[in-house]
Design a protein around this motif. Structure first.
Motif, PDB file in Angstrom:
ATOM      1  N   GLY A 184      -1.775 -21.940   3.152  1.00 47.61           N
ATOM      2  CA  GLY A 184      -0.762 -20.777   4.515  1.00 47.61           C
ATOM      3  C   GLY A 184       0.649 -20.199   4.887  1.00 47.61           C
ATOM      4  N   ALA A 185       0.799 -22.034   3.752  1.00 47.86           N
ATOM      5  CA  ALA A 185       2.392 -21.956   4.481  1.00 47.86           C
ATOM      6  C   ALA A 185       2.449 -21.810   3.655  1.00 47.86           C
ATOM      7  CB  ALA A 185       2.646 -23.393   4.926  1.00 47.86           C
ATOM      8  N   MET A 186       2.608 -21.628   2.013  1.00 49.13           N
ATOM      9  CA  MET A 186       2.732 -21.739   0.842  1.00 49.13           C
ATOM     10  C   MET A 186       3.051 -19.876   0.688  1.00 49.13           C
ATOM     11  SD  MET A 186       1.128 -23.352  -1.939  1.00 49.13           S
ATOM     12  CE  MET A 186       1.788 -23.201  -3.545  1.00 49.13           C
ATOM     13  N   GLY A 187       1.731 -19.752   1.375  1.00 46.14           N
ATOM     14  CA  GLY A 187       1.610 -17.437   1.455  1.00 46.14           C
ATOM     15  C   GLY A 187       2.589 -16.935   2.457  1.00 46.14           C
ATOM     16  N   LEU A 188       3.053 -17.910   2.950  1.00 49.04           N
ATOM     17  CA  LEU A 188       4.066 -16.986   4.252  1.00 49.04           C
ATOM     18  C   LEU A 188       5.431 -17.318   3.202  1.00 49.04           C
ATOM     19  CD1 LEU A 188       5.076 -16.215   6.948  1.00 49.04           C
ATOM     20  CD2 LEU A 188       5.132 -18.786   7.980  1.00 49.04           C
ATOM     21  N   ALA A 189       5.773 -18.269   2.699  1.00 50.64           N
ATOM     22  CA  ALA A 189       7.127 -18.838   2.049  1.00 50.64           C
ATOM     23  C   ALA A 189       6.628 -17.277   0.990  1.00 50.64           C
ATOM     24  CB  ALA A 189       7.040 -20.130   1.658  1.00 50.64           C
ATOM     25  N   VAL A 190       5.906 -17.724   0.271  1.00 48.63           N
ATOM     26  CA  VAL A 190       6.147 -16.554  -1.022  1.00 48.63           C
ATOM     27  C   VAL A 190       6.489 -14.873  -1.003  1.00 48.63           C
ATOM     28  CG1 VAL A 190       4.378 -15.460  -2.934  1.00 48.63           C
ATOM     29  CG2 VAL A 190       4.781 -17.720  -2.753  1.00 48.63           C
ATOM     30  N   GLY A 191       5.549 -14.519   0.152  1.00 49.49           N
ATOM     31  CA  GLY A 191       5.816 -13.490   1.344  1.00 49.49           C
ATOM     32  C   GLY A 191       7.141 -12.980   1.731  1.00 49.49           C
ATOM     33  N   LEU A 192       7.956 -14.026   2.347  1.00 44.19           N
ATOM     34  CA  LEU A 192       9.007 -13.748   3.209  1.00 44.19           C
ATOM     35  C   LEU A 192       9.652 -12.854   1.082  1.00 44.19           C
ATOM     36  CD1 LEU A 192       9.300 -16.820   5.779  1.00 44.19           C
ATOM     37  CD2 LEU A 192       8.690 -14.016   5.785  1.00 44.19           C
ATOM     38  N   SER A 193       9.838 -14.071   0.316  1.00 43.68           N
ATOM     39  CA  SER A 193      10.250 -13.708  -0.976  1.00 43.68           C
ATOM     40  C   SER A 193       9.439 -12.898  -1.409  1.00 43.68           C
ATOM     41  CB  SER A 193       9.960 -15.585  -1.468  1.00 43.68           C
ATOM     42  OG  SER A 193       8.863 -15.753  -2.163  1.00 43.68           O
ATOM     43  N   LEU A 194       8.745 -12.161  -1.745  1.00 39.17           N
ATOM     44  CA  LEU A 194       8.708 -11.033  -1.639  1.00 39.17           C
ATOM     45  C   LEU A 194       8.306  -9.541  -1.714  1.00 39.17           C
ATOM     46  CD1 LEU A 194       5.837 -13.221  -4.701  1.00 39.17           C
ATOM     47  CD2 LEU A 194       8.448 -12.397  -4.712  1.00 39.17           C
ATOM     48  N   GLN A 195       9.299  -9.397  -0.613  1.00 40.31           N
ATOM     49  CA  GLN A 195       8.669  -8.599   0.109  1.00 40.31           C
ATOM     50  C   GLN A 195       8.262  -6.717  -0.153  1.00 40.31           C
ATOM     51  OE1 GLN A 195      11.300  -8.680   3.422  1.00 40.31           O
ATOM     52  NE2 GLN A 195      11.346 -10.710   4.140  1.00 40.31           N
ATOM     53  N   GLY A 196       9.942  -6.921  -1.002  1.00 42.20           N
ATOM     54  CA  GLY A 196       9.046  -5.704  -1.683  1.00 42.20           C
ATOM     55  C   GLY A 196       8.155  -5.127  -2.835  1.00 42.20           C
ATOM     56  N   SER A 197       7.429  -6.677  -3.171  1.00 41.24           N
ATOM     57  CA  SER A 197       6.575  -6.677  -4.037  1.00 41.24           C
ATOM     58  C   SER A 197       5.406  -6.319  -2.969  1.00 41.24           C
ATOM     59  CB  SER A 197       6.716  -7.800  -4.679  1.00 41.24           C
ATOM     60  OG  SER A 197       7.617  -7.825  -5.812  1.00 41.24           O
ATOM     61  N   LEU A 198       5.610  -7.093  -2.296  1.00 40.12           N
ATOM     62  CA  LEU A 198       3.839  -6.550  -1.190  1.00 40.12           C
ATOM     63  C   LEU A 198       3.595  -4.399  -0.340  1.00 40.12           C
ATOM     64  CD1 LEU A 198       4.144  -9.954   0.987  1.00 40.12           C
ATOM     65  CD2 LEU A 198       2.580  -9.479  -0.575  1.00 40.12           C
ATOM     66  N   SER A 199       5.347  -4.955  -0.239  1.00 37.70           N
ATOM     67  CA  SER A 199       5.357  -2.722  -0.067  1.00 37.70           C
ATOM     68  C   SER A 199       4.834  -2.835  -1.080  1.00 37.70           C
ATOM     69  CB  SER A 199       6.751  -2.461  -0.119  1.00 37.70           C
ATOM     70  OG  SER A 199       7.482  -1.381   0.241  1.00 37.70           O
ATOM     71  N   ASN A 200       5.265  -3.182  -2.574  1.00 36.30           N
ATOM     72  CA  ASN A 200       4.744  -1.970  -4.126  1.00 36.30           C
ATOM     73  C   ASN A 200       3.504  -2.226  -3.733  1.00 36.30           C
ATOM     74  OD1 ASN A 200       7.112  -1.292  -4.396  1.00 36.30           O
ATOM     75  ND2 ASN A 200       7.638  -3.017  -5.131  1.00 36.30           N
ATOM     76  N   PHE A 201       2.759  -3.489  -3.520  1.00 34.97           N
ATOM     77  CA  PHE A 201       1.211  -3.644  -3.541  1.00 34.97           C
ATOM     78  C   PHE A 201       0.400  -2.527  -2.532  1.00 34.97           C
ATOM     79  CE2 PHE A 201      -2.586  -6.180  -1.604  1.00 34.97           C
ATOM     80  CZ  PHE A 201      -3.315  -5.982  -2.631  1.00 34.97           C
ATOM     81  N   ALA A 202       1.180  -2.805  -1.257  1.00 33.59           N
ATOM     82  CA  ALA A 202       0.744  -1.533  -0.408  1.00 33.59           C
ATOM     83  C   ALA A 202       0.576   0.012  -0.710  1.00 33.59           C
ATOM     84  CB  ALA A 202       1.740  -1.593   1.235  1.00 33.59           C
ATOM     85  N   GLY A 203       1.437   0.438  -1.178  1.00 27.90           N
ATOM     86  CA  GLY A 203       1.894   1.964  -1.343  1.00 27.90           C
ATOM     87  C   GLY A 203       0.876   1.909  -2.588  1.00 27.90           C
ATOM     88  N   GLY A 204       0.409   0.723  -3.224  1.00 26.86           N
ATOM     89  CA  GLY A 204      -0.560   1.137  -4.110  1.00 26.86           C
ATOM     90  C   GLY A 204      -2.054   1.290  -4.170  1.00 26.86           C
ATOM     91  N   MET A 205      -2.273  -0.181  -2.706  1.00 28.67           N
ATOM     92  CA  MET A 205      -3.172   0.643  -1.811  1.00 28.67           C
ATOM     93  C   MET A 205      -3.427   2.478  -1.296  1.00 28.67           C
ATOM     94  SD  MET A 205      -3.811  -2.773  -0.543  1.00 28.67           S
ATOM     95  CE  MET A 205      -6.169  -2.563   0.751  1.00 28.67           C
ATOM     96  N   LEU A 206      -2.858   2.476  -1.049  1.00 32.99           N
ATOM     97  CA  LEU A 206      -2.062   3.648   0.039  1.00 32.99           C
ATOM     98  C   LEU A 206      -2.560   4.924  -1.437  1.00 32.99           C
ATOM     99  CD1 LEU A 206       0.826   3.228   2.099  1.00 32.99           C
ATOM    100  CD2 LEU A 206      -2.204   3.859   2.667  1.00 32.99           C
ATOM    101  N   ILE A 207      -1.792   5.377  -2.139  1.00 31.32           N
ATOM    102  CA  ILE A 207      -1.657   5.586  -3.341  1.00 31.32           C
ATOM    103  C   ILE A 207      -3.744   6.137  -4.160  1.00 31.32           C
ATOM    104  CG2 ILE A 207      -1.390   6.718  -5.979  1.00 31.32           C
ATOM    105  CD1 ILE A 207       1.660   4.913  -5.172  1.00 31.32           C
ATOM    106  N   ILE A 208      -3.967   4.311  -3.899  1.00 30.49           N
ATOM    107  CA  ILE A 208      -5.442   4.474  -4.445  1.00 30.49           C
ATOM    108  C   ILE A 208      -6.479   5.146  -3.826  1.00 30.49           C
ATOM    109  CG2 ILE A 208      -7.329   2.643  -5.104  1.00 30.49           C
ATOM    110  CD1 ILE A 208      -4.900   1.048  -6.298  1.00 30.49           C
ATOM    111  N   LEU A 209      -6.285   4.398  -2.082  1.00 29.46           N
ATOM    112  CA  LEU A 209      -6.753   5.100  -1.085  1.00 29.46           C
ATOM    113  C   LEU A 209      -7.420   6.735  -0.588  1.00 29.46           C
ATOM    114  CD1 LEU A 209      -6.986   2.049   1.454  1.00 29.46           C
ATOM    115  CD2 LEU A 209      -9.152   2.504  -0.371  1.00 29.46           C
ATOM    116  N   PHE A 210      -5.099   7.191  -0.879  1.00 28.34           N
ATOM    117  CA  PHE A 210      -5.520   8.318   0.113  1.00 28.34           C
ATOM    118  C   PHE A 210      -5.602   9.570  -1.516  1.00 28.34           C
ATOM    119  CE2 PHE A 210      -4.142   6.129   3.628  1.00 28.34           C
ATOM    120  CZ  PHE A 210      -4.700   7.084   4.256  1.00 28.34           C
ATOM    121  N   LYS A 211      -5.331   9.037  -2.217  1.00 27.96           N
ATOM    122  CA  LYS A 211      -4.664  10.038  -3.923  1.00 27.96           C
ATOM    123  C   LYS A 211      -4.729  11.241  -3.450  1.00 27.96           C
ATOM    124  CE  LYS A 211     -10.323   8.560  -4.913  1.00 27.96           C
ATOM    125  NZ  LYS A 211     -11.672   9.526  -5.138  1.00 27.96           N
ATOM    126  N   PRO A 212      -3.162  10.934  -3.772  1.00 23.99           N
ATOM    127  CA  PRO A 212      -2.107  12.248  -3.558  1.00 23.99           C
ATOM    128  C   PRO A 212      -2.214  12.617  -5.294  1.00 23.99           C
ATOM    129  CG  PRO A 212      -0.599  10.117  -3.306  1.00 23.99           C
ATOM    130  CD  PRO A 212      -2.259  10.105  -3.381  1.00 23.99           C
TER     131      PRO A 212
END
Length: 275
Positions: A96-124
């Motif tokens: 959990g601690a490692m996940g938090l640290a990695v999450g803070l350092s990879l905010q851009g990548s997490l944003s891209n991951f969330a964007g990928g999920m939105l694209i796949i789910l809503f299919k623009p």
């Protein structure tokens, strides 16, 4: 420092005793690991086949199958270390601690991951669609977890991060069945407007790629200081749009030349001020 034979013998005896006592756990843990990995691969292939048979979108199929694969692997790893006798509670806290640290350092990548999920789910858009986004006009070739892969008309590959892609404006040229070409012809004031319009309509009606439903339109768009602007609005199926656009330009020019209608060249207008 010297080691006595008795000490070495006791140490070896203790080691062998502990190894014998621990070996059932070790063997069972590795059995669980190997059987689990095989079962996960089997489940993953089965899930993919089920989703393909149900005609699920290929991008969504790969995405869900990959997510399921890694979730099952994490659960298997936790089971494996638990079987070895390692405390999982402290291990989960470390993760959990490692996940938090990695999450803070990879905010851009997490944003891209969330964007990928939105694209796949809503299919623009889907793979194979022609889209315009972030200043690029290209065909979608692959929707990945973090980026979307596009191929331009001149065969260049463009990668756009899913974060900015999902939050930006996307024009999808393939979503509708047909498209309208918006063309403008500028003719001189000496030309006969009705004759020019009739010639354009004749060109459009003689082109089998131009749809008659919706009907093509020709009308006076504007009267400038130097020319009469005629708007030409033919409709075409998506796959015929490029051909209709270029053929309309070429065939109308040929018809105008034959009929003696002059296409007025573009004249840039300047506003003069006096001081």
């Amino acid at each position: 420092m010297t080691l006595s034979q008795d000490y070495v013998a006791d140490y070896a005896s203790t080691f062998v005793k502990n190894l014998i006592e621990y070996s059932p756990k070790l063997i069972s843990a590795f059995l669980i690991l190997f059987i689990g990995l095989y079962a996960i691969g089997l489940i993953n292939r089965l899930i993919r086949k089920v989703m393909i048979k149900r005609d699920l979108d290929p991008t969504l199929t790969n995405f869900l199958a990959d997510i399921l694969l890694w979730v099952l692997r994490v659960l298997l790893f936790v089971t494996f270390i638990s079987k070895l006798g390692i405390e999982t509670s402290s291990f989960v806290a470390i993760l959990g601690a490692m996940g938090l640290a990695v999450g803070l350092s990879l905010q851009g990548s997490l944003s891209n991951f969330a964007g990928g999920m939105l694209i796949i789910l809503f299919k623009p858009f889907k793979v194979g669609h022609l889209i315009e986004a972030q200043g690029e006009l290209a065909t979608v070739t692959e929707i990945q977890i973090f980026v979307t892969k596009l191929t331009t008309a001149n065969n260049q590959t463009v990668f756009i991060p899913n974060g900015i892609l999902s939050n930006g404006t996307i024009t999808n040229y393939s979503l509708q069945k047909y498209r309208r070409a918006d063309l403008t012809f500028s003719i001189s004031y000496d030309s006969n407007i009705k004759k020019a319009k009739d010639l354009i309509m004749e060109v459009l009606n003689n082109n089998p790629k131009v749809l008659q439903t919706p009907k093509p339109e020709v009308f006076v768009k504007n009267l400038t200081d130097s020319a009469i602007q005629l708007a030409v609005r033919p409709w075409a199926n998506n796959e015929d749009f490029g051909a209709v656009f270029t053929e309309t330009l070429e065939n109308c020019k040929a018809a105008f030349d034959t009929a003696g209608i002059v296409i007025q060249p573009y004249v840039k207008e300047f506003s003069a001020t006096t001081t």
